[in-house]
Design an enzyme around this catalytic site. Structure first.
Site, PDB file in Angstrom:
ATOM      1  N   SER A  80       0.023  14.524   8.320  1.00 44.49           N
ATOM      2  CA  SER A  80      -0.911  15.561   7.856  1.00 44.49           C
ATOM      3  C   SER A  80      -0.870  16.743   8.799  1.00 44.49           C
ATOM      4  CB  SER A  80      -2.334  14.999   7.833  1.00 44.49           C
ATOM      5  OG  SER A  80      -3.269  16.042   7.593  1.00 44.49           O
TER       6      SER A  80
ATOM      7  N   TYR B  29      -9.231  10.519  11.309  1.00 45.69           N
ATOM      8  CA  TYR B  29      -8.061  10.764  10.455  1.00 45.69           C
ATOM      9  C   TYR B  29      -6.981  11.516  11.233  1.00 45.69           C
ATOM     10  CZ  TYR B  29      -5.436  12.535   6.401  1.00 45.69           C
ATOM     11  OH  TYR B  29      -4.456  12.846   5.491  1.00 45.69           O
TER      12      TYR B  29
HETATM   13  P1  NAD Z   1      -4.300   8.741  -2.460  1.00 47.16           P
HETATM   14  O1  NAD Z   1      -5.623   8.211  -2.043  1.00 47.16           O
HETATM   15  O2  NAD Z   1      -4.106   9.271  -3.823  1.00 47.16           O
HETATM   16  O3  NAD Z   1      -3.158   7.654  -2.185  1.00 47.16           O
HETATM   17  C1  NAD Z   1      -3.145   6.805  -1.078  1.00 47.16           C
HETATM   18  C2  NAD Z   1      -2.608   5.453  -1.526  1.00 47.16           C
HETATM   19  O4  NAD Z   1      -2.476   4.608  -0.377  1.00 47.16           O
HETATM   20  C3  NAD Z   1      -3.566   4.745  -2.517  1.00 47.16           C
HETATM   21  O5  NAD Z   1      -2.861   4.370  -3.683  1.00 47.16           O
HETATM   22  C4  NAD Z   1      -4.029   3.535  -1.728  1.00 47.16           C
HETATM   23  O6  NAD Z   1      -4.295   2.389  -2.529  1.00 47.16           O
HETATM   24  C5  NAD Z   1      -2.866   3.303  -0.771  1.00 47.16           C
HETATM   25  N1  NAD Z   1      -3.266   2.524   0.394  1.00 47.16           N
HETATM   26  C6  NAD Z   1      -4.369   2.740   1.168  1.00 47.16           C
HETATM   27  N2  NAD Z   1      -4.442   1.788   2.112  1.00 47.16           N
HETATM   28  C7  NAD Z   1      -3.375   0.957   1.929  1.00 47.16           C
HETATM   29  C8  NAD Z   1      -2.925  -0.211   2.585  1.00 47.16           C
HETATM   30  N3  NAD Z   1      -3.614  -0.736   3.604  1.00 47.16           N
HETATM   31  N4  NAD Z   1      -1.784  -0.799   2.158  1.00 47.16           N
HETATM   32  C9  NAD Z   1      -1.100  -0.286   1.100  1.00 47.16           C
HETATM   33  N5  NAD Z   1      -1.500   0.810   0.427  1.00 47.16           N
HETATM   34  C10 NAD Z   1      -2.622   1.426   0.835  1.00 47.16           C
HETATM   35  O7  NAD Z   1      -3.959   9.855  -1.371  1.00 47.16           O
HETATM   36  P2  NAD Z   1      -2.799  10.954  -1.295  1.00 47.16           P
HETATM   37  O8  NAD Z   1      -3.460  12.247  -1.200  1.00 47.16           O
HETATM   38  O9  NAD Z   1      -1.736  10.691  -2.293  1.00 47.16           O
HETATM   39  O10 NAD Z   1      -2.261  10.613   0.169  1.00 47.16           O
HETATM   40  C11 NAD Z   1      -0.952  10.160   0.461  1.00 47.16           C
HETATM   41  C12 NAD Z   1      -0.680  10.423   1.936  1.00 47.16           C
HETATM   42  O11 NAD Z   1      -0.717  11.838   2.173  1.00 47.16           O
HETATM   43  C13 NAD Z   1      -1.753   9.828   2.853  1.00 47.16           C
HETATM   44  O12 NAD Z   1      -1.140   9.271   3.995  1.00 47.16           O
HETATM   45  C14 NAD Z   1      -2.618  11.018   3.205  1.00 47.16           C
HETATM   46  O13 NAD Z   1      -3.275  10.839   4.439  1.00 47.16           O
HETATM   47  C15 NAD Z   1      -1.583  12.124   3.248  1.00 47.16           C
HETATM   48  N6  NAD Z   1      -2.157  13.472   3.098  1.00 47.16           N
HETATM   49  C16 NAD Z   1      -2.854  13.813   1.969  1.00 47.16           C
HETATM   50  C17 NAD Z   1      -3.392  15.107   1.869  1.00 47.16           C
HETATM   51  C18 NAD Z   1      -4.181  15.559   0.648  1.00 47.16           C
HETATM   52  O14 NAD Z   1      -4.782  16.654   0.694  1.00 47.16           O
HETATM   53  N7  NAD Z   1      -4.181  14.808  -0.452  1.00 47.16           N
HETATM   54  C19 NAD Z   1      -3.224  16.021   2.921  1.00 47.16           C
HETATM   55  C20 NAD Z   1      -2.501  15.633   4.049  1.00 47.16           C
HETATM   56  C21 NAD Z   1      -1.978  14.348   4.114  1.00 47.16           C
END
Ligand code: NAD
Length: 255
Positions: A139, A152
């Site tokens: 991130s 986070y």
């Molecule tokens: P999301 O919540 O849609 O997806 C995250 C997925 O991870 C979910 O399907 C969840 O079930 C799975 N997950 C959580 N814990 C788990 C575990 N212990 N074992 C296996 N699976 C697990 O979120 P997203 O926005 O698609 O995020 C994806 C990645 O991108 C994350 O690492 C998030 O931190 C990062 N990110 C997202 C954003 C944003 O604005 N959406 C910004 C920066 C970084």
């Protein structure tokens, strides 16, 4: 030629699904991993219906024994894993002084330790084959202070540092390890950033466009924007790139 096999964690989530879809559309076989077995099965079934080579494996990346079993099962059923994408992640918001032990530990367990478990299990198998690529989705919060994101951001900084160190250690085996650092991206995680109550007060419920403020390109990323950066770093086009952090945030933390 042997087909490329990618293992993508968090594949039932917004960015993970977009990565799974894009890689599969490019001809890669994908082992899609998530702890949400139900949503994962739905996602994989949808992608298979479109003719894409996606197989689901429900697993929790916080358990080192579950991860070991998972990688063993994936390789037994589908063959050697060539590419790993660490996308699974969780977000617990709150001022640092109010975070509970559980908030802190749960965040670190998925976002940092989960990346360690997955990378260790997969890279140990890549080393004798002297090829492979890893991308960790961290991130832009890892390098820029954000209110209510201490746990986070700390977890993402750990994942970023871990992935770069790993890249240094395995470079001589021809294995590349890179980081994609997204900013605000329209996924369930972003849409869930406000509870219904605070969202009603702030009028941001289900309106990720609110987060565009402060983004020079003037829009929140789509999961596909992040997926393309991941696919690039996995590809041969990035064959001389390792230990790199590619920020995909519309310029929010750059310049
Ligand atoms: P999301 O919540 O849609 O997806 C995250 C997925 O991870 C979910 O399907 C969840 O079930 C799975 N997950 C959580 N814990 C788990 C575990 N212990 N074992 C296996 N699976 C697990 O979120 P997203 O926005 O698609 O995020 C994806 C990645 O991108 C994350 O690492 C998030 O931190 C990062 N990110 C997202 C954003 C944003 O604005 N959406 C910004 C920066 C970084």
């Amino acid at each position: 030629m042997q087909e490329t096999l990618a293992l993508v964690t968090g594949a039932a989530g917004g960015i993970g699904e977009a990565v799974t879809r894009l890689l599969a559309e490019q001809g890669t076989t994908v082992a899609a991993v998530d702890r949400d077995a139900e949503r994962l099965a739905e996602t994989a079934a949808l992608l298979r219906k479109e003719g894409l080579a996606v197989t689901e494996f429900a697993a929790d990346v916080t358990s080192s024994s579950a991860v070991e079993r998972l990688v063993e099962e994936v390789e037994t059923r589908l063959g050697p894993v060539h590419q790993l994408v660490n996308t699974a992640g969780v977000l617990r918001l709150g001022p640092a002084h109010t975070l509970t032990d559980e908030d802190w530990n749960a965040t670190l367990a998925v976002n940092a330790t989960g990346v360690f478990h997955m990378s260790r299990a997969v890279v140990a198998r890549m080393i004798p084959r002297r090829t492979g690529a890893v991308v960790t989705v961290a991130s832009n919060a890892a390098g820029t202070a954000r209110a209510e994101m201490a746990a986070y951001a700390a977890s993402k900084a750990a994942a970023t540092a871990f992935t770069k160190c790993l890249g240094l250690e395995v470079a001589s085996y021809g294995i590349r390890c890179n980081v994609v650092a997204p900013g605000s991206t329209d996924t369930p995680m972003l849409r869930g950033m406000h509870t219904a109550e605070t969202a009603a007060q702030a009028s941001v419920a289900g309106r990720p466009d609110q987060y565009r403020v402060g983004i020079p390109l003037g829009k929140v990323a789509l999961p596909e924007d992040v997926a393309r950066a991941v696919a690039f770093l996995l590809s041969e086009d990035a064959g001389h790139i390792t230990m790199h952090e590619l920020t995909v945030d519309g310029g929010a933390t750059l310049g």
